[in-house]
Design a protein around this motif. Structure first.
Motif, PDB file in Angstrom:
ATOM      1  N   ASN A   1      -0.099 -12.127   8.388  1.00  0.00           N
ATOM      2  CA  ASN A   1       0.955 -12.329   9.388  1.00  0.00           C
ATOM      3  C   ASN A   1       2.102 -13.160   8.831  1.00  0.00           C
ATOM      4  OD1 ASN A   1      -0.456 -10.888  11.349  1.00  0.00           O
ATOM      5  ND2 ASN A   1      -1.544 -12.698  12.086  1.00  0.00           N
ATOM      6  N   GLU A   2       1.787 -14.117   7.923  1.00  0.00           N
ATOM      7  CA  GLU A   2       2.815 -15.015   7.401  1.00  0.00           C
ATOM      8  C   GLU A   2       3.578 -14.409   6.228  1.00  0.00           C
ATOM      9  OE1 GLU A   2       0.690 -18.545   6.421  1.00  0.00           O
ATOM     10  OE2 GLU A   2       0.584 -19.277   8.495  1.00  0.00           O
ATOM     11  N   THR A   3       2.880 -13.744   5.316  1.00  0.00           N
ATOM     12  CA  THR A   3       3.519 -13.265   4.082  1.00  0.00           C
ATOM     13  C   THR A   3       3.599 -11.747   3.983  1.00  0.00           C
ATOM     14  OG1 THR A   3       1.431 -13.252   2.838  1.00  0.00           O
ATOM     15  CG2 THR A   3       2.675 -15.319   2.879  1.00  0.00           C
ATOM     16  N   GLY A   4       2.862 -11.049   4.847  1.00  0.00           N
ATOM     17  CA  GLY A   4       2.853  -9.590   4.800  1.00  0.00           C
ATOM     18  C   GLY A   4       1.844  -9.052   3.807  1.00  0.00           C
ATOM     19  N   VAL A   5       1.659  -7.741   3.844  1.00  0.00           N
ATOM     20  CA  VAL A   5       0.712  -7.066   2.959  1.00  0.00           C
ATOM     21  C   VAL A   5       1.324  -6.935   1.567  1.00  0.00           C
ATOM     22  CG1 VAL A   5      -0.587  -4.923   2.583  1.00  0.00           C
ATOM     23  CG2 VAL A   5      -0.262  -5.808   4.900  1.00  0.00           C
ATOM     24  N   SER A   6       0.503  -6.995   0.552  1.00  0.00           N
ATOM     25  CA  SER A   6       0.970  -6.834  -0.828  1.00  0.00           C
ATOM     26  C   SER A   6       1.662  -5.487  -1.000  1.00  0.00           C
ATOM     27  CB  SER A   6      -0.213  -6.931  -1.791  1.00  0.00           C
ATOM     28  OG  SER A   6       0.130  -6.416  -3.053  1.00  0.00           O
ATOM     29  N   PRO A   7       2.844  -5.458  -1.627  1.00  0.00           N
ATOM     30  CA  PRO A   7       3.512  -4.173  -1.882  1.00  0.00           C
ATOM     31  C   PRO A   7       2.641  -3.235  -2.717  1.00  0.00           C
ATOM     32  CG  PRO A   7       5.034  -5.995  -2.229  1.00  0.00           C
ATOM     33  CD  PRO A   7       3.676  -6.607  -2.024  1.00  0.00           C
ATOM     34  N   LEU A   8       1.854  -3.787  -3.638  1.00  0.00           N
ATOM     35  CA  LEU A   8       0.975  -2.945  -4.450  1.00  0.00           C
ATOM     36  C   LEU A   8      -0.086  -2.271  -3.592  1.00  0.00           C
ATOM     37  CD1 LEU A   8       0.391  -4.998  -7.730  1.00  0.00           C
ATOM     38  CD2 LEU A   8       1.433  -2.733  -7.537  1.00  0.00           C
ATOM     39  N   PHE A   9      -0.673  -3.032  -2.663  1.00  0.00           N
ATOM     40  CA  PHE A   9      -1.675  -2.451  -1.779  1.00  0.00           C
ATOM     41  C   PHE A   9      -1.033  -1.409  -0.866  1.00  0.00           C
ATOM     42  CE2 PHE A   9      -4.385  -2.189   1.960  1.00  0.00           C
ATOM     43  CZ  PHE A   9      -5.652  -2.093   1.386  1.00  0.00           C
ATOM     44  N   SER A  10       0.169  -1.701  -0.375  1.00  0.00           N
ATOM     45  CA  SER A  10       0.872  -0.765   0.508  1.00  0.00           C
ATOM     46  C   SER A  10       1.234   0.525  -0.214  1.00  0.00           C
ATOM     47  CB  SER A  10       2.146  -1.413   1.054  1.00  0.00           C
ATOM     48  OG  SER A  10       1.829  -2.532   1.856  1.00  0.00           O
ATOM     49  N   PHE A  11       1.414   0.455  -1.540  1.00  0.00           N
ATOM     50  CA  PHE A  11       1.723   1.651  -2.314  1.00  0.00           C
ATOM     51  C   PHE A  11       0.580   2.660  -2.237  1.00  0.00           C
ATOM     52  CE2 PHE A  11       1.568   4.069  -6.297  1.00  0.00           C
ATOM     53  CZ  PHE A  11       2.850   4.616  -6.322  1.00  0.00           C
ATOM     54  N   PHE A  12      -0.655   2.151  -2.164  1.00  0.00           N
ATOM     55  CA  PHE A  12      -1.825   3.027  -2.114  1.00  0.00           C
ATOM     56  C   PHE A  12      -2.280   3.320  -0.682  1.00  0.00           C
ATOM     57  CE2 PHE A  12      -2.083   0.912  -6.234  1.00  0.00           C
ATOM     58  CZ  PHE A  12      -2.265   1.987  -7.086  1.00  0.00           C
TER      59      PHE A  12
END
Length: 363
Positions: free
Chosen positions: A288-299
């Motif tokens: 909630n504070e920093t968001g999901v990792s862009p790398l994880f979101s890529f997959f």
């Protein structure tokens, strides 16, 4: 600024390793190691590196606070009231003493010179432990754990880096391996035990896979994957090369030691990146504070569902098998006398394919 922080922390580990490795190796009889010639300037630069690079976390805190308090007041407050600032002041003083001490001496002249330097670098390592995140969470227990972890890594890696890049020959390599191999195994065991303990300060072990949804977890995963080819190189340099040197005394093991040290430098960079990410004490709150990792979101598109579940498909299984194959080929590169650079390529390919396999196996 992020890359500056990452590089500065990686260089800090390198400076500590060079100093510690130099002091230790100059305490070892010349009959039990190759000849070593390390420039006085390198030792002095490494000492200054410890002093200045360890200031970067203090600088980050100053830059974060000065807008509300003013620069002068902030600097004074951070250096006198914050543990990270007080530890850096002590680090600066001890580094200055070490710098002045190193200027007139030559380590190869007397073992006492190296012993005194070793004491000073150990004090600096203790100060690093005392200013660590683990220390801020649990006091002396966290400081002791971080200090032991840092000391184990810099001892193993410091000896490796100095012997691989500053040796003048490869004489007495069997005698060197006879004492260095158990030292390296002991350091590795201590680093693993304290590393798991330190990870427990940041998050629950049950949340290791769930942390991959965050930048911290992604970086930690890459660090752990990079350690595996490092262990493969350690196997080559401690077991296989011992037999090779026995069969062929003219064989030069230094290029293989240098390849191992290159993997170490990669791990230092990843560790530096790890220090810039917010520890996931609570996965959902951190998302909630920093968001999901862009790398994880890529997959994986959309909001991740915690806890993550393992569900390997055909592609991820193929990638797992490919990663194992690359690791085997890394070792075969030595056995079959293939170009040495291929071993480094195989190590990097292992990291990439193992990472892809894991990312595609969770949902």
């Amino acid at each position: 600024m992020l890359w500056f922080n990452v590089v500065s922390e990686a260089l800090l580990y390198l400076c500590f390793s060079i100093l510690l490795g130099s002091f230790i190796l100059h305490l070892i009889p010349e009959t039990a190691r190759p000849g070593i010639k390390i420039s006085k300037n390198i030792l002095l630069i490494a000492t200054l590196g410890v002093a200045f690079l360890s200031f970067v976390p203090v600088l980050k805190l100053i830059l974060y606070l000065y807008r509300d308090m003013g620069l002068g007041v902030t600097v004074q407050s951070v250096l006198l009231n914050f543990e990270v600032g007080k530890s850096w002041v002590k680090t600066w003083i001890v580094s200055l003493i070490l710098f002045i001490y190193l200027v007139p001496i030559k380590l190869e002249r007397k073992p006492f010179f190296s012993l005194a330097g070793l004491v000073l670098i150990l004090v600096l390592i203790i100060l690093q432990g005392w200013s660590s995140h683990a220390s801020s969470l649990t006091g002396w227990q966290g400081a002791l754990t971080h200090t032991t972890h840092f000391l184990a890594i810099t001892t193993w890696i410091g000896i490796l880096i100095v012997i691989s890049w500053f040796s003048t020959n490869h004489d007495n390599w069997k005698h060197f391996l006879k004492w260095f191999t158990p030292v390296a195994i002991t350091c590795l065991a201590l680093a693993a035990l304290t590393g798991f303990d330190l990870m427990g300060y940041m998050m629950s072990e049950d949340n290791y896979v769930n942390s991959w949804t965050l930048p911290y977890g992604q970086t930690l995963l890459l660090k752990h994957l990079a350690i595996i080819p490092l262990l493969a190189f350690a196997f080559i340099n401690s077991i296989l090369i011992r037999k090779k040197v026995s069969d062929d005394p003219a064989f030069n093991p230094l290029p293989w030691a240098r390849l191992e040290s290159m993997i170490v430098l990669l791990i230092f960079v990843v560790t530096g990146a790890l220090g810039q990410e917010a520890p996931p004490h609570n996965i959902e709150t951190t998302i909630n504070e920093t968001g999901v990792s862009p790398l994880f979101s890529f997959f994986h598109e959309g909001e991740p569902v915690i806890p993550l579940a393992f569900s390997p498909g055909i592609l991820s299984i193929v990638l797992f098998l490919s990663a194992v194959l690359f690791l085997i080929m890394l070792v075969l590169t030595f056995i079959k006398k293939a170009p040495k650079v291929m071993a480094l390529v195989m190590g990097i390919l292992f990291i990439l394919t193992a990472y892809l396999a894991l990312m595609l196996s969770v949902q």
